[in-house]
Design a protein around this motif. Sequence first.
Motif: not given
Length: 472
Positions: A286-289, A268-269, A276-277, A314-317
């Motif tokens: 890096x949004x590919x990550x 989870x951590x 978040x990063x 998160x889903x929308x992003x």
Amino acid sequence: MKNILSAFLLTFTSALASAQGYEIKVTLKPFKNEKIYLAYHYGDIKGLADSAMLDGSSNAVFKGEKPLPPGIYMMVSPAKVILFEMLIDKLQKFAVSADTADLKKVVYTGSPDNTAFRAYQNFTDEKGKILNQLQGKLKASGDAAEKENLQQQMRALSKEIENYRTDYVKKNPSGMLSALFNALREPVVPPANQHPGGKYDSAFAYRYYKSHYWDGIHFGDDRLVRTPFFKPKLKRYYEQLVSPEPDSIIVETDYMLQEATGTQEMFKFLLSEFIDKYINPEFMGQDKVFIYLFEKYINAGQATWLSEKQRKYINERAYSLMANQLGLPASPLDLVDTTGKKRPLYEVKAPYTVVVFWDPTCGHCKEVVPKVDSMYNAKWKSMGIAVYGVMVDGGLPAWKTFINEHKLTGWTHVYQTEADREADYNAGRPNYRQLYDVYQTPVIYLLDENKRIVAKKLTYDQVDKVIEMKKK
């Protein structure tokens, strides 16, 4: 046989004690009839685990039916001042006695881990004082021989501390304090004469340091999450040792998450930290990550702790970013110009197309758009580069006025009509805001001659540097 039976009984007793919750008896002088607190580390934050009321004899008990998550905890005074740290692992029924007049003399009963931890803290405090004195002398000294002697003494003290940790880990390989010592260990790169060719090799040094950075650390160990140093170590690894190229990051994050699969805290951590990063990354691409993590872990239902609100965001992003990854064809934009004529993006023929999403009433846009136009007239126009400007908000009158006043004559200026916006909505089609992740302005994209995304969300001068780099 006797040793095996003893080990079994110890394991059974520890498990039974853990299952029965926790009970930490505290004597904390000179406080009386006041509330004290038990706090915990979690990454770089501190949280409250429990509170208890001291009686007239300075005694209190922290008690709960469920065991506490293992980690480093803090004893906090009634004034909410951290007094000292202690370890909580499997054995969660013990006693601690302390007096704020001398916190080096904290005494534990029934907690071998904490007795060892206190001894280590006293040892490092003593050595730390000597190191500080030597550093002061080193700073004040002007004699080369004396400086060398002082540095040798400092290295010897540091080696003593290192040996203390190493010896303890050898004797107690599975203990919590050993896990902490392993996490604090720094890789020591071999001397230059042991590098390839017998001389210093920076590439070899980097590879060696990186490959040994996590020695002794297991990503299935939940205890590390609740320490003050695991997150900084993780952050340093990704910022200084892992290549910023997305595919390299994906390999690293995937390995750690696979190692942590099945844990209650670490998985989870790690996943939360990585999301978040990279959900709004520092570096382009890096949004590919994040997309990878979303598809493999979150969309597969492995992030069960997320709230409905978090999951929605998160889903929308994720769906906003999937359509505009570097190297993909840009989504079609069939928008109309100031006269109401359709001016599709894919009908713009140019070696590169700079797409600018902007708002004539946005303060930042008012600064940036004229600079983009200056760059276009001074350089891009002669190179055949086109500028496709999309009005996002602000209204038609303000948009047309701004174009005229700033003489933005070389651009293709377009916007989406209300009718087209409603048609997208009614048909369930994503609009350009989602497809290009436009939720603030200005946003600038660079497309190649085939309208594939070369760069995104850069400043206009960064876009120019990318063009120059591509030309070369």
